[in-house]
Design a protein around this motif. Sequence first.
Motif, PDB file in Angstrom:
ATOM      1  N   THR A   3      47.086  -3.761   9.620  1.00  0.00           N
ATOM      2  CA  THR A   3      45.799  -3.684   8.917  1.00  0.00           C
ATOM      3  C   THR A   3      45.973  -3.966   7.418  1.00  0.00           C
ATOM      4  O   THR A   3      47.073  -3.826   6.868  1.00  0.00           O
ATOM      5  CB  THR A   3      45.219  -2.260   9.049  1.00  0.00           C
ATOM      6  OG1 THR A   3      46.115  -1.354   8.371  1.00  0.00           O
ATOM      7  CG2 THR A   3      45.064  -1.843  10.498  1.00  0.00           C
TER       8      THR A   3
ATOM      9  N   LEU B 209      55.312   1.513   9.547  1.00  0.00           N
ATOM     10  CA  LEU B 209      55.670   2.941   9.581  1.00  0.00           C
ATOM     11  C   LEU B 209      56.550   3.262  10.786  1.00  0.00           C
ATOM     12  O   LEU B 209      57.507   4.038  10.682  1.00  0.00           O
ATOM     13  CB  LEU B 209      54.393   3.795   9.605  1.00  0.00           C
ATOM     14  CG  LEU B 209      54.596   5.293   9.446  1.00  0.00           C
ATOM     15  CD1 LEU B 209      55.285   5.613   8.133  1.00  0.00           C
ATOM     16  CD2 LEU B 209      53.268   6.027   9.542  1.00  0.00           C
TER      17      LEU B 209
ATOM     18  N   GLU C 279      51.640   0.197   2.214  1.00  0.00           N
ATOM     19  CA  GLU C 279      53.085  -0.060   2.195  1.00  0.00           C
ATOM     20  C   GLU C 279      53.515  -0.584   0.818  1.00  0.00           C
ATOM     21  O   GLU C 279      54.585  -0.275   0.323  1.00  0.00           O
ATOM     22  CB  GLU C 279      53.403  -1.096   3.280  1.00  0.00           C
ATOM     23  CG  GLU C 279      54.874  -1.364   3.448  1.00  0.00           C
ATOM     24  CD  GLU C 279      55.146  -2.383   4.550  1.00  0.00           C
ATOM     25  OE1 GLU C 279      54.232  -3.167   4.898  1.00  0.00           O
ATOM     26  OE2 GLU C 279      56.269  -2.396   5.051  1.00  0.00           O
TER      27      GLU C 279
ATOM     28  N   GLU D 273      51.480  11.947   6.751  1.00  0.00           N
ATOM     29  CA  GLU D 273      51.509  10.499   6.493  1.00  0.00           C
ATOM     30  C   GLU D 273      50.367   9.880   7.293  1.00  0.00           C
ATOM     31  O   GLU D 273      50.118  10.283   8.439  1.00  0.00           O
ATOM     32  CB  GLU D 273      52.866   9.961   6.972  1.00  0.00           C
ATOM     33  CG  GLU D 273      53.150   8.530   6.666  1.00  0.00           C
ATOM     34  CD  GLU D 273      53.792   8.306   5.289  1.00  0.00           C
ATOM     35  OE1 GLU D 273      54.382   9.244   4.709  1.00  0.00           O
ATOM     36  OE2 GLU D 273      53.668   7.170   4.806  1.00  0.00           O
ATOM     37  N   LEU D 274      49.684   8.896   6.690  1.00  0.00           N
ATOM     38  CA  LEU D 274      48.632   8.201   7.423  1.00  0.00           C
ATOM     39  C   LEU D 274      49.250   7.167   8.346  1.00  0.00           C
ATOM     40  O   LEU D 274      50.245   6.517   8.007  1.00  0.00           O
ATOM     41  CB  LEU D 274      47.681   7.497   6.437  1.00  0.00           C
ATOM     42  CG  LEU D 274      46.826   8.444   5.595  1.00  0.00           C
ATOM     43  CD1 LEU D 274      46.197   7.694   4.422  1.00  0.00           C
ATOM     44  CD2 LEU D 274      45.755   9.097   6.456  1.00  0.00           C
TER      45      LEU D 274
ATOM     46  N   GLN E 105      52.887  -0.963  12.299  1.00  0.00           N
ATOM     47  CA  GLN E 105      53.820  -2.096  12.330  1.00  0.00           C
ATOM     48  C   GLN E 105      54.959  -1.926  11.330  1.00  0.00           C
ATOM     49  O   GLN E 105      56.023  -2.504  11.503  1.00  0.00           O
ATOM     50  CB  GLN E 105      53.070  -3.410  12.044  1.00  0.00           C
ATOM     51  CG  GLN E 105      52.022  -3.726  13.075  1.00  0.00           C
ATOM     52  CD  GLN E 105      52.613  -3.697  14.487  1.00  0.00           C
ATOM     53  OE1 GLN E 105      53.480  -4.489  14.815  1.00  0.00           O
ATOM     54  NE2 GLN E 105      52.159  -2.759  15.311  1.00  0.00           N
TER      55      GLN E 105
HETATM   56  C1  LIG Z   1      58.355  -8.716  11.691  1.00  0.00           C
HETATM   57  C2  LIG Z   1      57.346  -8.408  10.608  1.00  0.00           C
HETATM   58  C3  LIG Z   1      57.016  -9.388   9.684  1.00  0.00           C
HETATM   59  C4  LIG Z   1      56.081  -9.126   8.681  1.00  0.00           C
HETATM   60  N1  LIG Z   1      55.762 -10.122   7.800  1.00  0.00           N
HETATM   61  C5  LIG Z   1      54.834  -9.878   6.847  1.00  0.00           C
HETATM   62  C6  LIG Z   1      54.457 -10.897   5.924  1.00  0.00           C
HETATM   63  O1  LIG Z   1      54.942 -12.018   5.959  1.00  0.00           O
HETATM   64  N2  LIG Z   1      53.526 -10.582   4.982  1.00  0.00           N
HETATM   65  C7  LIG Z   1      52.931  -9.334   4.923  1.00  0.00           C
HETATM   66  O2  LIG Z   1      52.081  -9.109   4.072  1.00  0.00           O
HETATM   67  N3  LIG Z   1      53.269  -8.376   5.785  1.00  0.00           N
HETATM   68  C8  LIG Z   1      54.202  -8.601   6.750  1.00  0.00           C
HETATM   69  N4  LIG Z   1      54.530  -7.601   7.621  1.00  0.00           N
HETATM   70  C9  LIG Z   1      53.934  -6.252   7.466  1.00  0.00           C
HETATM   71  C10 LIG Z   1      52.602  -6.176   8.205  1.00  0.00           C
HETATM   72  O3  LIG Z   1      51.614  -6.761   7.405  1.00  0.00           O
HETATM   73  C11 LIG Z   1      52.246  -4.720   8.494  1.00  0.00           C
HETATM   74  O4  LIG Z   1      51.265  -4.731   9.442  1.00  0.00           O
HETATM   75  C12 LIG Z   1      51.695  -3.934   7.298  1.00  0.00           C
HETATM   76  O5  LIG Z   1      52.518  -3.961   6.202  1.00  0.00           O
HETATM   77  C13 LIG Z   1      51.519  -2.492   7.653  1.00  0.00           C
HETATM   78  O6  LIG Z   1      50.275  -2.371   8.206  1.00  0.00           O
HETATM   79  P1  LIG Z   1      49.982  -1.299   9.315  1.00  0.00           P
HETATM   80  O7  LIG Z   1      48.510  -1.301   9.515  1.00  0.00           O
HETATM   81  O8  LIG Z   1      50.831  -1.540  10.516  1.00  0.00           O
HETATM   82  O9  LIG Z   1      50.394   0.064   8.586  1.00  0.00           O
HETATM   83  P2  LIG Z   1      51.351   1.255   9.035  1.00  0.00           P
HETATM   84  O10 LIG Z   1      52.678   0.734   9.438  1.00  0.00           O
HETATM   85  O11 LIG Z   1      50.659   2.125  10.013  1.00  0.00           O
HETATM   86  O12 LIG Z   1      51.443   2.033   7.634  1.00  0.00           O
HETATM   87  C14 LIG Z   1      52.168   1.488   6.555  1.00  0.00           C
HETATM   88  C15 LIG Z   1      52.086   2.455   5.356  1.00  0.00           C
HETATM   89  O13 LIG Z   1      50.783   2.439   4.804  1.00  0.00           O
HETATM   90  C16 LIG Z   1      50.219   3.752   4.792  1.00  0.00           C
HETATM   91  N5  LIG Z   1      48.792   3.603   5.083  1.00  0.00           N
HETATM   92  C17 LIG Z   1      48.257   3.002   6.166  1.00  0.00           C
HETATM   93  N6  LIG Z   1      46.910   2.970   6.061  1.00  0.00           N
HETATM   94  C18 LIG Z   1      46.600   3.572   4.893  1.00  0.00           C
HETATM   95  C19 LIG Z   1      45.364   3.862   4.225  1.00  0.00           C
HETATM   96  N7  LIG Z   1      44.164   3.500   4.726  1.00  0.00           N
HETATM   97  N8  LIG Z   1      45.423   4.508   3.036  1.00  0.00           N
HETATM   98  C20 LIG Z   1      46.611   4.862   2.487  1.00  0.00           C
HETATM   99  N9  LIG Z   1      47.808   4.596   3.060  1.00  0.00           N
HETATM  100  C21 LIG Z   1      47.799   3.974   4.260  1.00  0.00           C
HETATM  101  C22 LIG Z   1      50.977   4.525   5.866  1.00  0.00           C
HETATM  102  O14 LIG Z   1      50.959   5.909   5.632  1.00  0.00           O
HETATM  103  C23 LIG Z   1      52.363   3.913   5.731  1.00  0.00           C
HETATM  104  O15 LIG Z   1      53.056   4.513   4.663  1.00  0.00           O
HETATM  105  C24 LIG Z   1      55.461  -7.845   8.621  1.00  0.00           C
HETATM  106  C25 LIG Z   1      55.796  -6.848   9.554  1.00  0.00           C
HETATM  107  C26 LIG Z   1      56.726  -7.110  10.546  1.00  0.00           C
HETATM  108  C27 LIG Z   1      57.032  -6.024  11.545  1.00  0.00           C
END
Ligand SMILES: Cc1cc2nc3c(=O)[nH]c(=O)nc-3n(C[C@H](O)[C@H](O)[C@H](O)COP(=O)(O)OP(=O)(O)OC[C@H]3O[C@@H](n4cnc5c(N)ncnc54)[C@H](O)[C@@H]3O)c2cc1C
Length: 296
Positions: free
Chosen positions: A110, A36, A117, A28-29, A34
């Motif tokens: 990101t 995952l 997601e 998994e990437l 936030q």
């Molecule tokens: C309390 C809370 C409130 C939120 N509210 C909102 C909101 O209002 N609106 C909104 O849009 N989001 C919201 N989010 C989600 C937020 O935007 C997350 O940061 C985002 O969904 C996931 O980004 P991440 O970089 O943390 O990914 P991660 O958690 O690291 O990964 C998420 C998924 O994406 C995959 N992935 C990651 N990068 C890649 C890539 N380059 N290629 C392919 N797959 C990949 C991973 O394998 C995993 O399955 C919220 C989150 C929280 C915790």
Amino acid sequence: MKPAPFTHHRPETVEDVLELLAELEDAELLAGNQSLGIVMANRLATPDHLVDLNGVDELASIDERDDEIRIGAMTSHRTLERSDRLAELVPMLPEAAEQIAGPSVRNQGTIGGSIGEADPAGNYPAALVALEGSLHLRSLEETRTVPADEYFIAYMFTDLREEELIESVSVPTDPFPPERSGMAFLELKRAAQTWPTVSAASAIRVDDPSAAEPVVEDARIALANAADVPLRVEDAEAVLEGEPLGESGLEEVGELVTDAVHPEGEMHADREYKEEVAGEYAVRSLETSYERAIDS
Ligand SMILES: Cc1cc2nc3c(=O)[nH]c(=O)nc-3n(C[C@H](O)[C@H](O)[C@H](O)COP(=O)(O)OP(=O)(O)OC[C@H]3O[C@@H](n4cnc5c(N)ncnc54)[C@H](O)[C@@H]3O)c2cc1C
């Protein structure tokens, strides 16, 4: 609960990421962690390998090209929110970014993780569908570009293949020249820092902002959390094009959007309520875009 054991890999180039994805079983990437992290802590995902993208600097960039802006997958919500160039050329994206959760999620999360997601309530998926953006996907074998409206297939199910990485997203800048366009990303939230009940992403280009009644040349409207995928409502857009924005057109837009959406009911917002909100927020978002186009 704690995550199940896994092996952590920290590549430094896209090429190394792609090799790991091709080679490892059940990988998994990991981007901002936030979403995952929560899923893994609850053991709803138990990958054997995590391929951490945080050391891959080439994935965090915002590049302006002739007729598009390209944003690397590891660009954080915070960077999008604070980009002056995006605010000028594609203001919907910073406005969508600044409304995501609270500062800690925005610092770490990101755009690639959000698309990865693929939550239909997510801000960027709706924004990209409204703006006719594209996803740039890469595996060892292939590099391909998929339009956003073809990428999101069903609830949290996308066109991304197992060995593929989302390398970047792009948005065409031609359709909405800043001097006669406006955009808006409007959310209804039950409380700060939570996911939205419904969001409405819109853009409008007018013929002449200084005219007494500027005519809408191009209108876009897409909704988040109003269907199992981000939903663009082209019938509603067509109603507005070729005329100045007026009350009867907006009323029809509200009705068309209410009819087009098919949201899941939630504990705090049943299906009928979300349908009404989608229609109302689409109208408000489009009104804001029109006002911003005229003021541009
Ligand atoms: C309390 C809370 C409130 C939120 N509210 C909102 C909101 O209002 N609106 C909104 O849009 N989001 C919201 N989010 C989600 C937020 O935007 C997350 O940061 C985002 O969904 C996931 O980004 P991440 O970089 O943390 O990914 P991660 O958690 O690291 O990964 C998420 C998924 O994406 C995959 N992935 C990651 N990068 C890649 C890539 N380059 N290629 C392919 N797959 C990949 C991973 O394998 C995993 O399955 C919220 C989150 C929280 C915790």
